[in-house]
Design an enzyme around this catalytic site. Sequence first.
Site, PDB file in Angstrom:
ATOM      1  N   LYS A  58      -0.595   8.565  -1.104  1.00 38.25           N
ATOM      2  CA  LYS A  58      -1.954   8.741  -0.572  1.00 38.25           C
ATOM      3  C   LYS A  58      -2.082  10.104   0.109  1.00 38.25           C
ATOM      4  O   LYS A  58      -3.042  10.839  -0.124  1.00 38.25           O
ATOM      5  CB  LYS A  58      -2.285   7.647   0.457  1.00 38.25           C
ATOM      6  CG  LYS A  58      -2.518   6.263  -0.146  1.00 38.25           C
ATOM      7  CD  LYS A  58      -2.796   5.253   0.973  1.00 38.25           C
ATOM      8  CE  LYS A  58      -2.929   3.831   0.437  1.00 38.25           C
ATOM      9  NZ  LYS A  58      -3.150   2.853   1.530  1.00 38.25           N
ATOM     10  N   ALA A  84      -1.625   5.702   5.722  1.00 31.05           N
ATOM     11  CA  ALA A  84      -0.996   4.432   6.074  1.00 31.05           C
ATOM     12  C   ALA A  84      -1.112   3.457   4.923  1.00 31.05           C
ATOM     13  O   ALA A  84      -1.967   3.603   4.050  1.00 31.05           O
ATOM     14  CB  ALA A  84      -1.680   3.845   7.309  1.00 31.05           C
ATOM     15  N   ASP A  85      -0.240   2.465   4.937  1.00 31.02           N
ATOM     16  CA  ASP A  85      -0.343   1.407   3.949  1.00 31.02           C
ATOM     17  C   ASP A  85       0.207   0.127   4.560  1.00 31.02           C
ATOM     18  O   ASP A  85       1.085   0.177   5.418  1.00 31.02           O
ATOM     19  CB  ASP A  85       0.428   1.764   2.679  1.00 31.02           C
ATOM     20  CG  ASP A  85       0.086   0.796   1.550  1.00 31.02           C
ATOM     21  OD1 ASP A  85      -1.027   0.925   1.006  1.00 31.02           O
ATOM     22  OD2 ASP A  85       0.891  -0.095   1.236  1.00 31.02           O
ATOM     23  N   THR A  86      -0.315  -0.997   4.133  1.00 32.26           N
ATOM     24  CA  THR A  86       0.166  -2.284   4.639  1.00 32.26           C
ATOM     25  C   THR A  86       0.329  -3.265   3.497  1.00 32.26           C
ATOM     26  O   THR A  86      -0.543  -3.335   2.624  1.00 32.26           O
ATOM     27  CB  THR A  86      -0.849  -2.889   5.651  1.00 32.26           C
ATOM     28  OG1 THR A  86      -1.037  -1.964   6.717  1.00 32.26           O
ATOM     29  CG2 THR A  86      -0.330  -4.204   6.234  1.00 32.26           C
ATOM     30  N   SER A 121       3.102   1.053   7.029  1.00 34.13           N
ATOM     31  CA  SER A 121       3.684   2.390   7.157  1.00 34.13           C
ATOM     32  C   SER A 121       2.653   3.316   7.773  1.00 34.13           C
ATOM     33  O   SER A 121       1.446   3.124   7.607  1.00 34.13           O
ATOM     34  CB  SER A 121       4.074   2.932   5.788  1.00 34.13           C
ATOM     35  OG  SER A 121       2.924   3.002   4.952  1.00 34.13           O
TER      36      SER A 121
END
Length: 204
Positions: A58, A84-86, A121
């Site tokens: 991203k 960010a990523d979840t 993250s």
Amino acid sequence: MEANAPQFKLILGSSSTARRKILADMGYQFTTMSADIDEKAIRKEKPEDLVMALAEAKADAIISKFRNTENVEKDVNPTILVAADTVVVYEGVVREKPSSEAEARQFMKDYANGHAATVSSVLVTNLVTGSRRGEWDKVEIYFHDIPDQVIDKLIEEGIVLYAAGGLIIEHPLILPYVKEVVGSTDSVMGLPKALTERLIKEVL
């Protein structure tokens, strides 16, 4: 923000409403840019590796978009990009956004009287110096039984269809059925505050 804080531009590399709200709650002013990447194309065995790889993809996509439109180097103040990523992990399996109402329903039935974890993250890049720091954070969530009519309402409303693992613990309908959260709620919502704050300081 304290008056003597370094002035910097902040970009949130996400279109998530929850992430925008968390960053605003932290007292930051920022703009948002979203990355158009094929998340399904990125595959890792471990959820921790997956969320880091997704945040990097991203960030890289946004940086190349940004480089084409704005000249960063001329800027006196640093520009900081937060990506960010979840993902949700249930019984060792990574869950992304449900692909259908049926899948969302199954996900929620699984959580009832059980537990799931979220792995989030955060990747912060200083676009002027190129300095980049990233880490992940994990939270365990335990549930009471979730009545079918609550699940029906959530699916009818539709927000859960866009949430990783069909999981929104801060939703008023779900809140009463959350038994315990081991970790911070903001992390479950997609942006752990303390970690984000620390990484921003580290790249400045």
